[in-house]
Design a protein around this motif. Structure first.
Motif, PDB file in Angstrom:
ATOM      1  N   THR A  41       0.833  -1.201   0.000  1.00  0.00           N
ATOM      2  CA  THR A  41       0.000   0.000   0.000  1.00  0.00           C
ATOM      3  C   THR A  41       0.870   1.254   0.000  1.00  0.00           C
ATOM      4  OG1 THR A  41      -1.760  -1.164   1.183  1.00  0.00           O
ATOM      5  CG2 THR A  41      -1.783   1.239   1.298  1.00  0.00           C
ATOM      6  N   ARG A  42       1.952   1.241   0.782  1.00  0.00           N
ATOM      7  CA  ARG A  42       2.835   2.414   0.880  1.00  0.00           C
ATOM      8  C   ARG A  42       3.697   2.622  -0.357  1.00  0.00           C
ATOM      9  NH1 ARG A  42       6.074   1.828   6.255  1.00  0.00           N
ATOM     10  NH2 ARG A  42       7.282   3.477   5.281  1.00  0.00           N
ATOM     11  N   PHE A  43       4.224   1.519  -0.941  1.00  0.00           N
ATOM     12  CA  PHE A  43       5.215   1.654  -2.013  1.00  0.00           C
ATOM     13  C   PHE A  43       4.729   1.195  -3.373  1.00  0.00           C
ATOM     14  CE2 PHE A  43       7.674   1.156   1.927  1.00  0.00           C
ATOM     15  CZ  PHE A  43       8.375   2.354   1.908  1.00  0.00           C
ATOM     16  N   GLY A  44       3.548   0.610  -3.422  1.00  0.00           N
ATOM     17  CA  GLY A  44       3.027   0.140  -4.700  1.00  0.00           C
ATOM     18  C   GLY A  44       3.636  -1.204  -5.081  1.00  0.00           C
ATOM     19  N   GLU A  45       3.463  -1.557  -6.338  1.00  0.00           N
ATOM     20  CA  GLU A  45       3.974  -2.840  -6.831  1.00  0.00           C
ATOM     21  C   GLU A  45       5.457  -2.686  -7.150  1.00  0.00           C
ATOM     22  OE1 GLU A  45       2.513  -5.779  -6.942  1.00  0.00           O
ATOM     23  OE2 GLU A  45       0.646  -4.962  -6.177  1.00  0.00           O
ATOM     24  N   ILE A  46       6.293  -3.093  -6.206  1.00  0.00           N
ATOM     25  CA  ILE A  46       7.741  -2.970  -6.401  1.00  0.00           C
ATOM     26  C   ILE A  46       8.402  -4.343  -6.518  1.00  0.00           C
ATOM     27  CG2 ILE A  46       7.916  -0.735  -5.257  1.00  0.00           C
ATOM     28  CD1 ILE A  46       8.851  -2.200  -2.733  1.00  0.00           C
ATOM     29  N   GLY A  47       7.612  -5.355  -6.626  1.00  0.00           N
ATOM     30  CA  GLY A  47       8.139  -6.708  -6.782  1.00  0.00           C
ATOM     31  C   GLY A  47       7.944  -7.521  -5.512  1.00  0.00           C
ATOM     32  N   ASP A  48       7.551  -8.777  -5.737  1.00  0.00           N
ATOM     33  CA  ASP A  48       7.275  -9.666  -4.610  1.00  0.00           C
ATOM     34  C   ASP A  48       8.495  -9.857  -3.714  1.00  0.00           C
ATOM     35  OD1 ASP A  48       4.752  -9.965  -5.593  1.00  0.00           O
ATOM     36  OD2 ASP A  48       5.077 -11.968  -6.426  1.00  0.00           O
ATOM     37  N   MET A  49       9.630 -10.112  -4.330  1.00  0.00           N
ATOM     38  CA  MET A  49      10.828 -10.376  -3.539  1.00  0.00           C
ATOM     39  C   MET A  49      11.215  -9.152  -2.717  1.00  0.00           C
ATOM     40  SD  MET A  49      12.961 -12.587  -2.556  1.00  0.00           S
ATOM     41  CE  MET A  49      12.816 -13.910  -3.719  1.00  0.00           C
ATOM     42  N   ARG A  50      11.167  -7.980  -3.311  1.00  0.00           N
ATOM     43  CA  ARG A  50      11.517  -6.762  -2.580  1.00  0.00           C
ATOM     44  C   ARG A  50      10.549  -6.527  -1.421  1.00  0.00           C
ATOM     45  NH1 ARG A  50      13.212  -1.634  -5.802  1.00  0.00           N
ATOM     46  NH2 ARG A  50      15.204  -2.662  -5.585  1.00  0.00           N
ATOM     47  N   LEU A  51       9.256  -6.758  -1.622  1.00  0.00           N
ATOM     48  CA  LEU A  51       8.272  -6.602  -0.548  1.00  0.00           C
ATOM     49  C   LEU A  51       8.560  -7.567   0.593  1.00  0.00           C
ATOM     50  CD1 LEU A  51       4.948  -6.151  -2.554  1.00  0.00           C
ATOM     51  CD2 LEU A  51       6.021  -4.474  -1.040  1.00  0.00           C
ATOM     52  N   LEU A  52       8.879  -8.820   0.255  1.00  0.00           N
ATOM     53  CA  LEU A  52       9.177  -9.804   1.296  1.00  0.00           C
ATOM     54  C   LEU A  52      10.461  -9.458   2.040  1.00  0.00           C
ATOM     55  CD1 LEU A  52       8.139 -13.101  -0.497  1.00  0.00           C
ATOM     56  CD2 LEU A  52       7.053 -12.043   1.483  1.00  0.00           C
ATOM     57  N   VAL A  53      11.477  -8.972   1.335  1.00  0.00           N
ATOM     58  CA  VAL A  53      12.726  -8.583   1.989  1.00  0.00           C
ATOM     59  C   VAL A  53      12.478  -7.395   2.915  1.00  0.00           C
ATOM     60  CG1 VAL A  53      15.010  -7.578   1.587  1.00  0.00           C
ATOM     61  CG2 VAL A  53      14.258  -9.537   0.234  1.00  0.00           C
ATOM     62  N   MET A  54      11.702  -6.424   2.453  1.00  0.00           N
ATOM     63  CA  MET A  54      11.396  -5.261   3.287  1.00  0.00           C
ATOM     64  C   MET A  54      10.617  -5.674   4.534  1.00  0.00           C
ATOM     65  SD  MET A  54      10.515  -2.448   0.338  1.00  0.00           S
ATOM     66  CE  MET A  54      10.024  -1.156   1.463  1.00  0.00           C
ATOM     67  N   ALA A  55       9.667  -6.596   4.381  1.00  0.00           N
ATOM     68  CA  ALA A  55       8.900  -7.076   5.528  1.00  0.00           C
ATOM     69  C   ALA A  55       9.808  -7.831   6.492  1.00  0.00           C
ATOM     70  CB  ALA A  55       7.749  -7.975   5.060  1.00  0.00           C
ATOM     71  N   ALA A  56      10.701  -8.644   5.955  1.00  0.00           N
ATOM     72  CA  ALA A  56      11.630  -9.385   6.811  1.00  0.00           C
ATOM     73  C   ALA A  56      12.552  -8.427   7.556  1.00  0.00           C
ATOM     74  CB  ALA A  56      12.451 -10.368   5.972  1.00  0.00           C
ATOM     75  N   LEU A  57      13.028  -7.379   6.890  1.00  0.00           N
ATOM     76  CA  LEU A  57      13.882  -6.392   7.551  1.00  0.00           C
ATOM     77  C   LEU A  57      13.115  -5.641   8.640  1.00  0.00           C
ATOM     78  CD1 LEU A  57      15.914  -5.009   4.522  1.00  0.00           C
ATOM     79  CD2 LEU A  57      16.761  -6.441   6.398  1.00  0.00           C
ATOM     80  N   THR A  58      11.840  -5.369   8.406  1.00  0.00           N
ATOM     81  CA  THR A  58      11.007  -4.707   9.414  1.00  0.00           C
ATOM     82  C   THR A  58      10.891  -5.597  10.652  1.00  0.00           C
ATOM     83  OG1 THR A  58       9.752  -3.557   7.699  1.00  0.00           O
ATOM     84  CG2 THR A  58       8.727  -3.724   9.865  1.00  0.00           C
ATOM     85  N   VAL A  59      10.654  -6.879  10.431  1.00  0.00           N
ATOM     86  CA  VAL A  59      10.554  -7.822  11.547  1.00  0.00           C
ATOM     87  C   VAL A  59      11.898  -7.922  12.268  1.00  0.00           C
ATOM     88  CG1 VAL A  59      10.211 -10.255  12.140  1.00  0.00           C
ATOM     89  CG2 VAL A  59       8.656  -9.133  10.537  1.00  0.00           C
ATOM     90  N   ALA A  60      12.993  -7.996  11.507  1.00  0.00           N
ATOM     91  CA  ALA A  60      14.317  -8.084  12.117  1.00  0.00           C
ATOM     92  C   ALA A  60      14.616  -6.837  12.947  1.00  0.00           C
ATOM     93  CB  ALA A  60      15.380  -8.280  11.041  1.00  0.00           C
ATOM     94  N   ASP A  61      14.211  -5.664  12.455  1.00  0.00           N
ATOM     95  CA  ASP A  61      14.423  -4.420  13.199  1.00  0.00           C
ATOM     96  C   ASP A  61      13.627  -4.434  14.498  1.00  0.00           C
ATOM     97  OD1 ASP A  61      15.357  -1.656  13.527  1.00  0.00           O
ATOM     98  OD2 ASP A  61      13.278  -1.107  13.114  1.00  0.00           O
ATOM     99  N   GLU A  62      12.381  -4.862  14.433  1.00  0.00           N
ATOM    100  CA  GLU A  62      11.555  -4.941  15.644  1.00  0.00           C
ATOM    101  C   GLU A  62      12.152  -5.933  16.642  1.00  0.00           C
ATOM    102  OE1 GLU A  62       7.544  -5.815  14.523  1.00  0.00           O
ATOM    103  OE2 GLU A  62       7.309  -3.920  13.442  1.00  0.00           O
ATOM    104  N   LEU A  63      12.671  -7.039  16.149  1.00  0.00           N
ATOM    105  CA  LEU A  63      13.297  -8.033  17.013  1.00  0.00           C
ATOM    106  C   LEU A  63      14.545  -7.455  17.688  1.00  0.00           C
ATOM    107  CD1 LEU A  63      13.421 -10.919  18.105  1.00  0.00           C
ATOM    108  CD2 LEU A  63      14.688 -11.546  16.044  1.00  0.00           C
ATOM    109  N   ALA A  64      15.354  -6.726  16.926  1.00  0.00           N
ATOM    110  CA  ALA A  64      16.556  -6.107  17.498  1.00  0.00           C
ATOM    111  C   ALA A  64      16.181  -5.082  18.566  1.00  0.00           C
ATOM    112  CB  ALA A  64      17.377  -5.450  16.385  1.00  0.00           C
ATOM    113  N   GLU A  65      15.164  -4.275  18.304  1.00  0.00           N
ATOM    114  CA  GLU A  65      14.716  -3.280  19.289  1.00  0.00           C
ATOM    115  C   GLU A  65      14.166  -3.959  20.546  1.00  0.00           C
ATOM    116  OE1 GLU A  65      14.910   0.106  19.494  1.00  0.00           O
ATOM    117  OE2 GLU A  65      16.236  -0.119  17.771  1.00  0.00           O
ATOM    118  N   ALA A  66      13.424  -5.035  20.358  1.00  0.00           N
ATOM    119  CA  ALA A  66      12.883  -5.766  21.506  1.00  0.00           C
ATOM    120  C   ALA A  66      14.027  -6.358  22.331  1.00  0.00           C
ATOM    121  CB  ALA A  66      11.936  -6.873  21.051  1.00  0.00           C
ATOM    122  N   GLY A  67      15.053  -6.872  21.657  1.00  0.00           N
ATOM    123  CA  GLY A  67      16.215  -7.401  22.360  1.00  0.00           C
ATOM    124  C   GLY A  67      16.934  -6.322  23.146  1.00  0.00           C
ATOM    125  N   LYS A  68      17.055  -5.131  22.550  1.00  0.00           N
ATOM    126  CA  LYS A  68      17.706  -4.013  23.236  1.00  0.00           C
ATOM    127  C   LYS A  68      16.905  -3.599  24.470  1.00  0.00           C
ATOM    128  CE  LYS A  68      18.981  -0.681  20.527  1.00  0.00           C
ATOM    129  NZ  LYS A  68      18.974   0.545  19.706  1.00  0.00           N
TER     130      LYS A  68
END
Length: 125
Positions: A41-68
């Protein structure tokens, strides 16, 4: 070993998981699918793989913040435990000093009593 079908980004995946973990895996997949949808919704159709990588990075960032945050809470807990331990130590020292004081007073009374008793016997004798 159980198998669960999940849908992420409009595609269905058959996943293996430990027995009893099926509902948890479905919830995780729904969360990831929702994140991918929000990114689309935010970035439009930028490719399935890129969307999944961005979502995974978002989850990884949240996990790192939770660990901190968890490490900060653990440190704060250790600091609090140290302060509580110091307070307990001071209280124990005060109680010990009071007990020693009370024992010293008793010893003095007994010694005085013994000295008085010895003095009377010597005087009588």
């Amino acid at each position: 070993m159980s198998h669960v079908s999940v849908t992420i980004n409009g595609r269905q995946y058959r996943m293996a998981c430990e027995d009893g973990q099926e509902a948890h895996l479905v919830r995780l997949a729904k969360d990831l699918d929702q994140r991918v949808g929000e990114l689309r919704t935010r970035f439009g159709e930028i490719g399935d793989m890129r969307l999944l990588v961005m979502a995974a990075l978002t989850v990884a960032d949240e996990l790192a913040e939770a660990g901190k945050r968890l490490r900060q809470l653990e440190l704060a807990g250790l600091e609090n435990a140290g302060a509580v331990s110091a307070d307990r130590s001071k209280a124990a020292e005060a109680a010990l000093a009071a007990a020693i004081g009370t024992a010293a007073e008793r010893i003095e009374r007994v010694a005085k009593s013994l000295n008085q008793g010895l003095g009377e016997e010597i005087a009588l004798g």
